[in-house]
Design a protein around this motif. Structure first.
Motif, PDB file in Angstrom:
ATOM      1  N   GLY A 332       8.300 -22.369  -5.358  1.00 33.42           N
ATOM      2  CA  GLY A 332       7.936 -21.606  -3.638  1.00 33.42           C
ATOM      3  C   GLY A 332       7.422 -20.666  -4.616  1.00 33.42           C
ATOM      4  N   ALA A 333       6.724 -19.699  -3.721  1.00 33.99           N
ATOM      5  CA  ALA A 333       6.097 -18.602  -4.198  1.00 33.99           C
ATOM      6  C   ALA A 333       6.229 -18.069  -1.914  1.00 33.99           C
ATOM      7  N   TYR A 334       6.555 -16.516  -3.177  1.00 34.07           N
ATOM      8  CA  TYR A 334       7.097 -15.765  -1.547  1.00 34.07           C
ATOM      9  C   TYR A 334       6.421 -14.610  -1.926  1.00 34.07           C
ATOM     10  N   ALA A 335       6.610 -13.746  -1.029  1.00 37.49           N
ATOM     11  CA  ALA A 335       6.374 -12.002  -0.826  1.00 37.49           C
ATOM     12  C   ALA A 335       6.725 -11.409   0.557  1.00 37.49           C
ATOM     13  N   GLY A 336       7.020 -10.456   0.447  1.00 42.48           N
ATOM     14  CA  GLY A 336       7.357  -9.696   1.731  1.00 42.48           C
ATOM     15  C   GLY A 336       7.556  -8.157   1.552  1.00 42.48           C
ATOM     16  N   THR A 337       7.681  -7.645   2.097  1.00 42.47           N
ATOM     17  CA  THR A 337       8.421  -6.310   2.266  1.00 42.47           C
ATOM     18  C   THR A 337       8.940  -5.644   3.935  1.00 42.47           C
ATOM     19  N   GLY A 338       9.739  -4.457   3.708  1.00 38.77           N
ATOM     20  CA  GLY A 338      10.370  -3.903   4.730  1.00 38.77           C
ATOM     21  C   GLY A 338      10.759  -2.340   5.072  1.00 38.77           C
ATOM     22  N   LYS A 339      11.093  -1.929   5.282  1.00 39.59           N
ATOM     23  CA  LYS A 339      12.252  -0.181   5.276  1.00 39.59           C
ATOM     24  C   LYS A 339      13.341  -0.664   5.770  1.00 39.59           C
ATOM     25  N   ILE A 340      14.040   0.337   5.688  1.00 35.97           N
ATOM     26  CA  ILE A 340      15.233   1.391   5.984  1.00 35.97           C
ATOM     27  C   ILE A 340      14.713   2.752   6.308  1.00 35.97           C
ATOM     28  N   PHE A 341      14.940   2.835   7.800  1.00 33.09           N
ATOM     29  CA  PHE A 341      15.016   4.482   8.136  1.00 33.09           C
ATOM     30  C   PHE A 341      16.772   4.767   9.302  1.00 33.09           C
ATOM     31  N   PRO A 349       8.088   8.355   8.021  1.00 31.92           N
ATOM     32  CA  PRO A 349       8.763   9.208   6.496  1.00 31.92           C
ATOM     33  C   PRO A 349       9.188   8.243   5.455  1.00 31.92           C
ATOM     34  N   SER A 350       9.682   6.951   5.694  1.00 36.42           N
ATOM     35  CA  SER A 350      10.706   6.380   5.337  1.00 36.42           C
ATOM     36  C   SER A 350       9.436   4.663   4.406  1.00 36.42           C
ATOM     37  N   VAL A 351       9.385   5.016   2.728  1.00 36.02           N
ATOM     38  CA  VAL A 351       9.161   4.044   2.166  1.00 36.02           C
ATOM     39  C   VAL A 351       9.147   2.608   2.315  1.00 36.02           C
ATOM     40  N   TRP A 352       7.768   1.661   1.751  1.00 35.79           N
ATOM     41  CA  TRP A 352       8.229   0.105   2.275  1.00 35.79           C
ATOM     42  C   TRP A 352       8.625   0.245   0.844  1.00 35.79           C
ATOM     43  N   LEU A 353       9.705  -0.749   0.678  1.00 35.88           N
ATOM     44  CA  LEU A 353      10.075  -1.494   0.189  1.00 35.88           C
ATOM     45  C   LEU A 353       9.748  -2.876  -0.234  1.00 35.88           C
ATOM     46  N   HIS A 354       8.576  -3.099  -0.605  1.00 42.37           N
ATOM     47  CA  HIS A 354       8.062  -4.489  -1.136  1.00 42.37           C
ATOM     48  C   HIS A 354       9.077  -5.774  -2.140  1.00 42.37           C
TER      49      HIS A 354
END
Length: 393
Positions: A332-341, A349-354
């Protein structure tokens, strides 16, 4: 909805399984914070006990989200309560134990039951442990943090947890249920620097919380297999309410939910499948440290050290492409992103955490399609190696 107790034959099977665990696995124990990390696996079928029962042990070294080298053992029994029931997923009983070289330990037991043509589901978990964790603070969501020792202090978290839940199918693939959860937590700093960092973040050294929670939950589940899905959807929504009326020491509320989808998009490639997951949390009130959204813990996010990004709210999304390479091996190969705020007005203003990574799945119980998962991931100025049971999404 009222709880229907399993019929007497089911209760006899459950009793036999529990006795078997105590006799066969009394030298083993659990982990709750790390997902059953290991590098070696052994599978046995307990033919002499019951042809319906599969037994697997996953022991080995651990290098988990706390970035500490340790050792974990996960013995697990998988079985059907009723061999004539072709609709219910297999039930399981598991013990887990974790130790590392920094003084952390964790012991727990988990029970999952499915019965009556998949109309009923019940879960039980109890755990106890003491973990040495990196404390980065709360609300550091506007910049990317590396693992420089200047960015964190070590703290000791003592934790005890008990939960039980039951769900009944309401209509189609929709389940409704209620969970009771009791948690004891205490956080202690290792030194004076840790005390200062805790105080600056609104916590006190030796702070103790007790949570007694009722958690109403809705679940949609029409997956073809709960351990390895290639079609269907799974989603859950739960509401956590803690207040002194329920014997908790603090008042707060948390709503979290997730949704996953599974597909085989190409008829010419039946071994190829796609999965996606969306995770959300919204919280308010005087949160204990254990209830903050923690990027990389409990949200299917990989590649980030636990405790580095914590706050009230979270969003994370990812997709995975999987291919059955051989009879017992899938990649499997995967990718994603998200953020904490901290709040919805601070979302921007919160950064995206890839993050992204590669997975290898090894089918350790082929008759039930239960797979060992080896997972290597990279985040922004961070990384992780994970081992667990079942699919990553």
């Amino acid at each position: 909805y009222t709880f229907e107790h399993p019929s007497p034959p089911h209760m006899i099977r459950i009793a036999l399984i529990i006795v078997t665990i105590l006799i066969s696995l009394r030298h083993y124990g659990q982990i709750s914070i790390i997902e059953g990390d290991s590098l070696v696996f052994v599978e046995k079928s307990l033919k002499k006990l019951n042809k319906n029962v599969n037994f697997t042990i996953i022991p080995g070294p651990v290098y988990g989200a706390t970035q500490n080298l340790g050792f974990a053992v996960l013995p697990m029994l998988v079985y059907n309560l009723d061999k004539q029931d072709k609709l219910s997923p297999p039930s399981s009983s598991a013990l887990m134990v974790f130790l590392d070289f920094h003084g952390s330990w964790n012991l727990a037991v988990k029970q999952s039951l499915y019965w009556n043509q998949n109309k009923w589901r019940a879960f039980f978990m109890a755990g106890l442990g003491k973990m040495q964790l990196r404390f980065f603070g709360v609300g550091r969501d506007t910049s990317i943090i590396d693992n420089d020792p200047a960015n964190y202090d070590w703290v000791t978290q003592s934790l005890g947890n008990f939960s039980m839940s039951c769900y009944r199918k309401v209509v189609s693939s929709l389940y409704a249920g209620l969970e009771y959860n009791y948690t004891y937590s205490r956080v202690d700093a290792r030194d004076s620097f840790g005390i200062v960092r805790l105080n600056n973040e609104g916590f006190s050294d030796g702070e103790t919380t007790r949570e007694s929670l009722l958690v109403p939950t809705l679940v949609w589940d029409n997956r073809d297999n709960i351990y390895w899905s290639v079609k269907g959807y799974y989603s859950s929504l739960n509401f956590i309410l803690s207040n002194r009326f329920l014997l908790s020491s603090i008042n707060f509320g948390v709503i979290n939910g997730q949704a996953s989808g599974y597909y085989q998009p190409l008829k010419c490639l039946p071994r190829f499948s796609v999965a996606w997951n969306l995770y959300l949390q919204a919280a308010w009130g005087n949160l204990p440290y254990t209830r903050y959204a923690d990027y990389g813990r409990g949200d299917k996010v990989t590649g980030y050290s636990s405790g580095k990004y914590t706050d009230h709210q979270e969003i994370a999304i990812q997709a995975e492409f999987r291919y059955d390479v051989w009879k017992f091996i899938a990649a499997g190969a995967y990718a994603g992103t998200g953020k904490i705020f901290p709040s919805f007005d601070r979302f921007g203003p919160s950064v995206w955490l890839h993050f992204g990574g590669l997975r290898t799945y090894v089918n350790i119980i082929p008759s039930r399609n239960i797979r060992l998962r080896l997972d290597a991931a990279i985040g922004r100025k961070d990384w992780g190696f994970y081992v667990g049971i079942g699919q990553g999404i």
